[in-house]
Design a protein around this motif. Sequence first.
Motif, mmCIF file in Angstrom:
data_model
loop_
_atom_site.group_PDB
_atom_site.id
_atom_site.type_symbol
_atom_site.label_atom_id
_atom_site.label_comp_id
_atom_site.label_asym_id
_atom_site.label_seq_id
_atom_site.Cartn_x
_atom_site.Cartn_y
_atom_site.Cartn_z
ATOM 1 N N GLY A 1 -19.105 -50.319 1.515
ATOM 2 C CA GLY A 1 -19.424 -50.856 2.829
ATOM 3 C C GLY A 1 -19.616 -52.351 2.814
ATOM 4 O O GLY A 1 -19.209 -53.060 3.750
ATOM 5 N N GLU B 1 -19.573 -44.713 7.363
ATOM 6 C CA GLU B 1 -18.533 -44.004 6.622
ATOM 7 C C GLU B 1 -19.051 -42.659 6.135
ATOM 8 O O GLU B 1 -20.175 -42.565 5.599
ATOM 9 C CB GLU B 1 -18.044 -44.814 5.419
ATOM 10 C CG GLU B 1 -16.987 -44.070 4.608
ATOM 11 C CD GLU B 1 -16.472 -44.832 3.405
ATOM 12 O OE1 GLU B 1 -15.531 -44.355 2.750
ATOM 13 O OE2 GLU B 1 -17.022 -45.915 3.109
ATOM 14 N N TRP C 1 -24.088 -49.416 7.751
ATOM 15 C CA TRP C 1 -24.326 -50.834 7.452
ATOM 16 C C TRP C 1 -24.417 -51.631 8.756
ATOM 17 O O TRP C 1 -23.692 -51.353 9.710
ATOM 18 C CB TRP C 1 -23.193 -51.417 6.615
ATOM 19 C CG TRP C 1 -23.002 -50.780 5.269
ATOM 20 C CD1 TRP C 1 -23.454 -51.257 4.070
ATOM 21 C CD2 TRP C 1 -22.282 -49.578 4.979
ATOM 22 N NE1 TRP C 1 -23.073 -50.416 3.049
ATOM 23 C CE2 TRP C 1 -22.353 -49.386 3.571
ATOM 24 C CE3 TRP C 1 -21.605 -48.629 5.754
ATOM 25 C CZ2 TRP C 1 -21.758 -48.293 2.937
ATOM 26 C CZ3 TRP C 1 -21.015 -47.546 5.130
ATOM 27 C CH2 TRP C 1 -21.096 -47.379 3.731
ATOM 28 N N TYR D 1 -28.899 -51.310 5.354
ATOM 29 C CA TYR D 1 -28.066 -50.201 4.856
ATOM 30 C C TYR D 1 -28.885 -48.913 4.870
ATOM 31 O O TYR D 1 -30.091 -48.920 4.567
ATOM 32 C CB TYR D 1 -27.591 -50.518 3.440
ATOM 33 C CG TYR D 1 -26.973 -49.365 2.675
ATOM 34 C CD1 TYR D 1 -25.838 -48.717 3.149
ATOM 35 C CD2 TYR D 1 -27.530 -48.944 1.467
ATOM 36 C CE1 TYR D 1 -25.264 -47.670 2.420
ATOM 37 C CE2 TYR D 1 -26.964 -47.905 0.734
ATOM 38 C CZ TYR D 1 -25.835 -47.254 1.225
ATOM 39 O OH TYR D 1 -25.282 -46.221 0.518
#
Length: 810
Positions: free
Chosen positions: A565, A584, A605, A694
């Motif tokens: 990411g 993702e 992210w 994150y």
Amino acid sequence: MKISYQWLNQLISLNEGPENVGKILTSTGLEVESIEKIESIPGGLEGVVIGEVLTCEKHPEADKLSLTTVDAGQGAPLNIVCGAPNVRAGQKVVVALVGATLHPTSGEPFTIKKAKIRGAASEGMMCAEDEIGLGTSHAGIMVLDTDLPNGTPAVRYFGLEADYQIEIGLTPNRADAASHLGVARDLKAVWQRPVQWPSVDGFHIDNQNLPIEVIVETPEGAPRYTGLTIDGLTVSESPDWLKHRLRAIGLSPINNIVDVTNYVCHELGQPLHAFDADRITGGKVIVKTVADGTPFVTLDGVERKLSASDLMICNATEPMCIAGVFGGQQSGVKAQTTRIFLESAYFDPAWIRRTSQRHGLKTDASFRFERGTDPNLPVFALKRAALLIQEVAGGTISSAITDHYPSPIADRDIAIRYRNVDRLIGITIERAEITRILESLDIQVRDQTAEGFTATVPPYRVDVEREADVIEEILRIYGLDNVPLSDHLSADFLSEFPETDPDQLQERTSQLLAANGFYETMTNSLTRPAYHAAIRATLPHADVQLLNPLSEELSVMRQTLLFSGLETLVYNLNRRQKDVKIFEFGKTYSREDERFYERPRLGIWMVGRLQAESWQNGGQRTDSAALNYHDLAGVIQKILASFRIKTTDSQPADPAIFQYGLTLSVNKKPLVTLGLVKANLTKLVELKQTPVFYADFDWQYLLKLYNGKAVFEEVSRFPEVRRDLSLVLDTSVTYAQISKLAYTTERKLLRDLNVFDVYEGENLGTGKKSYSVSFILQDASQTLNDTVIDKTMNRLMSAFERELGAEIRK
């Protein structure tokens, strides 16, 4: 939908009154909403009977009056003074008894009373037709030719017995019951009485003098289309019996031809339409669609723009009718019409539904066609209507029946298992009774075994498509009231519900994130060994190395989504995309004691600002506008809420990866970790813009925690109460500790708590901070009073002081 009791009585013998019929229909699923008495003429000739003149003499005081005695079936003869010139002994007459209220053709209603006329007693009245509302003649009393006994109600002689309008709230799945015949079928099944179909035995073709060719260019819209012609008819007012039938169900008579088509529609459930044959140019009836935007004037005089998907009945040059919905003004039956083309068809329900909705037209025909009619009925209905038209309008049948039916609609075969019948109904019904019920509904039972049978369903039962539908038919005729309630009520399902579909949950989560401004990415599962080396101390397992890597840079499989990411963020930031939010669904890989593992994860992210620059937020990139930890935490909470999951514990995030953050756990197992990525890791991928937030989900564990069941509770009738506390605590004390202690201390009344202010300053002292916390209290059984509220808050304050060393600021 409205049904006439007397009309229904012609199709099935009704020994029960309207109220009892209504109860039975409701029990079979045809819910009766109202029953209204309908009188053919005002007053319904209540108190008017057939009588016989026994004696007749001239009144001694008046030359134009007669003294009579009349047997009206009341025991002793009645003395009646009559002024009619045609009264004679031996006549059968219409007698209005004392107390009867008459509604004359003209004038106000009046009530018959005992009276003395020129000194003679009179105990009733012999009536002329205008005096009881049957006509306009007042030339004399009505003299009847009948053998009916004296005292017989006059309505029986005139065929004017009161009718009852039964209004049924027809549900969309019961298209088969949208007629008197359909309702009679249900009564037949319950009472085991035969249905008397109207006879068409007298139908015959008189000649072939008026042939009209039928061409069906759109068979998908009109699977079956039939018609014939009738010549030499006379359009006029309908006879009384036909008008009475239509008025009994709320229809207004129009003329004898249109009234017959309406009559058959409501009798059999098959709509028909009559075209003026002289308006059928070219001698052709063509079923097709026309060009989009074609103007067409319907019977109501409104010009409508047709769609290219409207099914139309046309002649050789122009449209004549919107098929199954509404006729055209030019081709309709008029007073001068002498020849007609009579249509009876089966139209595809979807075609009619779309057209009806597009033009906002709801008619008796579209009501039936868009729900589904019987494809086996058009020819029978055509013969029935033709015979009735000949009866009320004369004419000869001047063509053979055209029947375009290239692909007959077959019966449906449905496999039925007795165990499912018993399970869904809740009791075991005798197998012979099941067979009787279904066959009484025209559903044939074949291939019977001890386990089940095959039910063959006729196409007019459009609602019966599955095993559960057949079982419903059995139950509604057997009777819900005949199924005893068990001690423990429960629900059952015929369908087998599959386990949670991970793909659907992933799609739902993707949509949630996309709705919050995130973009989905797909990255390479191969990564740099240097990334793993930077966090080696925190990786619990060995890397999965490629035996024949393409390059040293991509020689291992990733153990975390983090760096994939971060590289994506770098790619976007280098292209001047400064505000990036991505996620993702990916897999991580590891090796443990020579065994290899693949684990699904969800990574999220965020970098830059929560919202793009605009005049509303100042248009400047300032530190106050940058993303922060709580923006990411809010997204995480939305995901957890969509899965109906509450975390039970939290710990500081891994310091090797996060500068600060939390790991949220359920049942002591980590579910998601979120926080600010350490600067040395962002530098490793050459990511210059910070901060970067994150989050890493254990996707497999998240799916395991989801059970798909929503929990509902009644909204409390009693108000919430809010109380605020300001707690001075050591900086090491977390909000999670406060929350956990609060809910442990007060399990019953505490509904929610929230931190609405945090303060740290020199005046508090070194290592201290202040939390301002709101507490929401509520009792589901009563309104809270001050005594209970104060005790609860004191208990909480004592716990905070004792367990957390809190100082309560008052």
